[in-house]
Design a protein around this motif. Sequence first.
Motif, PDB file in Angstrom:
ATOM      1  N   ALA A  86       0.840  -1.198   0.000  1.00 30.05           N
ATOM      2  CA  ALA A  86       0.000   0.000   0.000  1.00 30.05           C
ATOM      3  C   ALA A  86       0.871   1.242   0.000  1.00 30.05           C
ATOM      4  O   ALA A  86       1.869   1.313   0.710  1.00 30.05           O
ATOM      5  N   ILE A  87       0.450   2.201  -0.781  1.00 29.87           N
ATOM      6  CA  ILE A  87       1.119   3.491  -0.868  1.00 29.87           C
ATOM      7  C   ILE A  87       0.144   4.529  -0.309  1.00 29.87           C
ATOM      8  O   ILE A  87      -0.952   4.699  -0.850  1.00 29.87           O
ATOM      9  N   PRO A  88       0.522   5.207   0.768  1.00 29.33           N
ATOM     10  CA  PRO A  88      -0.393   6.214   1.311  1.00 29.33           C
ATOM     11  C   PRO A  88      -0.483   7.415   0.388  1.00 29.33           C
ATOM     12  O   PRO A  88       0.515   7.855  -0.186  1.00 29.33           O
ATOM     13  N   VAL A  89      -1.670   7.931   0.248  1.00 30.18           N
ATOM     14  CA  VAL A  89      -1.904   9.131  -0.548  1.00 30.18           C
ATOM     15  C   VAL A  89      -1.851  10.311   0.423  1.00 30.18           C
ATOM     16  O   VAL A  89      -2.689  10.425   1.308  1.00 30.18           O
ATOM     17  N   GLU A  90      -0.842  11.142   0.256  1.00 30.16           N
ATOM     18  CA  GLU A  90      -0.672  12.269   1.174  1.00 30.16           C
ATOM     19  C   GLU A  90      -1.662  13.388   0.919  1.00 30.16           C
ATOM     20  O   GLU A  90      -2.131  14.030   1.844  1.00 30.16           O
ATOM     21  N   ARG A  91      -1.941  13.644  -0.357  1.00 29.11           N
ATOM     22  CA  ARG A  91      -2.864  14.709  -0.712  1.00 29.11           C
ATOM     23  C   ARG A  91      -3.689  14.245  -1.897  1.00 29.11           C
ATOM     24  O   ARG A  91      -3.203  13.507  -2.747  1.00 29.11           O
ATOM     25  N   ALA A  92      -4.925  14.717  -1.948  1.00 26.94           N
ATOM     26  CA  ALA A  92      -5.813  14.398  -3.067  1.00 26.94           C
ATOM     27  C   ALA A  92      -6.891  15.471  -3.157  1.00 26.94           C
ATOM     28  O   ALA A  92      -7.216  16.121  -2.157  1.00 26.94           O
ATOM     29  N   TYR A  93      -7.438  15.615  -4.342  1.00 23.89           N
ATOM     30  CA  TYR A  93      -8.574  16.504  -4.548  1.00 23.89           C
ATOM     31  C   TYR A  93      -9.684  16.052  -3.605  1.00 23.89           C
ATOM     32  O   TYR A  93     -10.096  14.881  -3.619  1.00 23.89           O
ATOM     33  N   ALA A  94     -10.149  16.945  -2.751  1.00 25.70           N
ATOM     34  CA  ALA A  94     -11.070  16.599  -1.667  1.00 25.70           C
ATOM     35  C   ALA A  94     -12.314  15.835  -2.125  1.00 25.70           C
ATOM     36  O   ALA A  94     -12.640  14.790  -1.540  1.00 25.70           O
ATOM     37  N   PRO A  95     -13.033  16.283  -3.154  1.00 27.66           N
ATOM     38  CA  PRO A  95     -14.211  15.522  -3.563  1.00 27.66           C
ATOM     39  C   PRO A  95     -13.861  14.095  -4.022  1.00 27.66           C
ATOM     40  O   PRO A  95     -14.615  13.160  -3.772  1.00 27.66           O
ATOM     41  N   TYR A  96     -12.714  13.942  -4.676  1.00 25.26           N
ATOM     42  CA  TYR A  96     -12.302  12.599  -5.113  1.00 25.26           C
ATOM     43  C   TYR A  96     -11.958  11.722  -3.904  1.00 25.26           C
ATOM     44  O   TYR A  96     -12.380  10.567  -3.831  1.00 25.26           O
ATOM     45  N   ALA A  97     -11.231  12.266  -2.944  1.00 27.63           N
ATOM     46  CA  ALA A  97     -10.883  11.506  -1.737  1.00 27.63           C
ATOM     47  C   ALA A  97     -12.145  11.065  -0.997  1.00 27.63           C
ATOM     48  O   ALA A  97     -12.229   9.932  -0.506  1.00 27.63           O
ATOM     49  N   GLU A  98     -13.136  11.938  -0.949  1.00 28.67           N
ATOM     50  CA  GLU A  98     -14.407  11.585  -0.304  1.00 28.67           C
ATOM     51  C   GLU A  98     -15.107  10.464  -1.071  1.00 28.67           C
ATOM     52  O   GLU A  98     -15.689   9.555  -0.472  1.00 28.67           O
ATOM     53  N   TRP A  99     -15.053  10.513  -2.402  1.00 28.83           N
ATOM     54  CA  TRP A  99     -15.666   9.459  -3.223  1.00 28.83           C
ATOM     55  C   TRP A  99     -14.988   8.124  -2.970  1.00 28.83           C
ATOM     56  O   TRP A  99     -15.651   7.089  -2.810  1.00 28.83           O
ATOM     57  N   VAL A 100     -13.642   8.131  -2.916  1.00 26.65           N
ATOM     58  CA  VAL A 100     -12.909   6.885  -2.647  1.00 26.65           C
ATOM     59  C   VAL A 100     -13.337   6.320  -1.302  1.00 26.65           C
ATOM     60  O   VAL A 100     -13.686   5.136  -1.197  1.00 26.65           O
ATOM     61  N   SER A 101     -13.337   7.141  -0.275  1.00 28.95           N
ATOM     62  CA  SER A 101     -13.715   6.662   1.055  1.00 28.95           C
ATOM     63  C   SER A 101     -15.148   6.144   1.090  1.00 28.95           C
ATOM     64  O   SER A 101     -15.424   5.095   1.669  1.00 28.95           O
ATOM     65  N   ALA A 102     -16.054   6.861   0.448  1.00 32.53           N
ATOM     66  CA  ALA A 102     -17.460   6.449   0.453  1.00 32.53           C
ATOM     67  C   ALA A 102     -17.694   5.155  -0.320  1.00 32.53           C
ATOM     68  O   ALA A 102     -18.618   4.402  -0.016  1.00 32.53           O
ATOM     69  N   ASN A 103     -16.855   4.880  -1.292  1.00 35.34           N
ATOM     70  CA  ASN A 103     -17.078   3.712  -2.154  1.00 35.34           C
ATOM     71  C   ASN A 103     -16.113   2.566  -1.904  1.00 35.34           C
ATOM     72  O   ASN A 103     -16.074   1.612  -2.684  1.00 35.34           O
ATOM     73  N   SER A 104     -15.368   2.643  -0.829  1.00 36.04           N
ATOM     74  CA  SER A 104     -14.483   1.532  -0.489  1.00 36.04           C
ATOM     75  C   SER A 104     -14.609   1.177   0.981  1.00 36.04           C
ATOM     76  O   SER A 104     -13.642   0.890   1.668  1.00 36.04           O
ATOM     77  N   THR A 105     -15.823   1.190   1.424  1.00 34.14           N
ATOM     78  CA  THR A 105     -16.138   0.774   2.793  1.00 34.14           C
ATOM     79  C   THR A 105     -17.109  -0.392   2.657  1.00 34.14           C
ATOM     80  O   THR A 105     -18.206  -0.226   2.119  1.00 34.14           O
ATOM     81  N   ALA A 106     -16.678  -1.545   3.116  1.00 35.87           N
ATOM     82  CA  ALA A 106     -17.452  -2.777   2.914  1.00 35.87           C
ATOM     83  C   ALA A 106     -18.871  -2.671   3.428  1.00 35.87           C
ATOM     84  O   ALA A 106     -19.774  -3.317   2.898  1.00 35.87           O
ATOM     85  N   GLN A 107     -19.116  -1.844   4.427  1.00 36.37           N
ATOM     86  CA  GLN A 107     -20.462  -1.722   4.977  1.00 36.37           C
ATOM     87  C   GLN A 107     -21.393  -0.931   4.065  1.00 36.37           C
ATOM     88  O   GLN A 107     -22.595  -0.987   4.207  1.00 36.37           O
ATOM     89  N   ALA A 108     -20.837  -0.174   3.144  1.00 34.73           N
ATOM     90  CA  ALA A 108     -21.672   0.627   2.236  1.00 34.73           C
ATOM     91  C   ALA A 108     -22.421  -0.288   1.270  1.00 34.73           C
ATOM     92  O   ALA A 108     -21.882  -1.271   0.805  1.00 34.73           O
ATOM     93  N   GLY A 109     -23.622   0.029   0.978  1.00 41.12           N
ATOM     94  CA  GLY A 109     -24.430  -0.771   0.054  1.00 41.12           C
ATOM     95  C   GLY A 109     -24.405  -0.164  -1.331  1.00 41.12           C
ATOM     96  O   GLY A 109     -24.171   1.008  -1.498  1.00 41.12           O
ATOM     97  N   LEU A 110     -24.662  -0.986  -2.323  1.00 39.37           N
ATOM     98  CA  LEU A 110     -24.745  -0.474  -3.703  1.00 39.37           C
ATOM     99  C   LEU A 110     -26.128   0.046  -3.993  1.00 39.37           C
ATOM    100  O   LEU A 110     -27.096  -0.393  -3.491  1.00 39.37           O
TER     101      LEU A 110
END
Length: 110
Positions: A86-110
């Motif tokens: 794993a490579i940590p992402v130090e900085r990212a465009y905020a809306p994109y980082a939020e999308w990644v987090s929201a869509n890579s949480t196993a508890q989230a439903g499709l």
Amino acid sequence: MPASFLLVVTSVGSRDEANRIARALVEQRLAACAQISAIDSFYVWEDALREDAEFRVLFKVAASEYEAAERAIRALHSYELPAIHAIPVERAYAPYAEWVSANSTAQAGL
């Protein structure tokens, strides 16, 4: 913005295996997305220099989901000793980082 996601990388020996693992992690919501690239690999295995065509799979994964993503990759991977890092992402465009987090949480439903 400080990002709370990782770029998780593995490599596999075939396009079919890359597709299968990529699809599984995205479907299970362990990765927001997966990208596949053809690569040439040089490495030492069993005391011999090897050269192989492989496929790199790069996953965008919420930092909190790394262990689950690693377990899933190990379970699906055909290699005796798969490269998973794993490579940590130090900085990212905020809306994109939020999308990644929201869509890579196993508890989230499709």
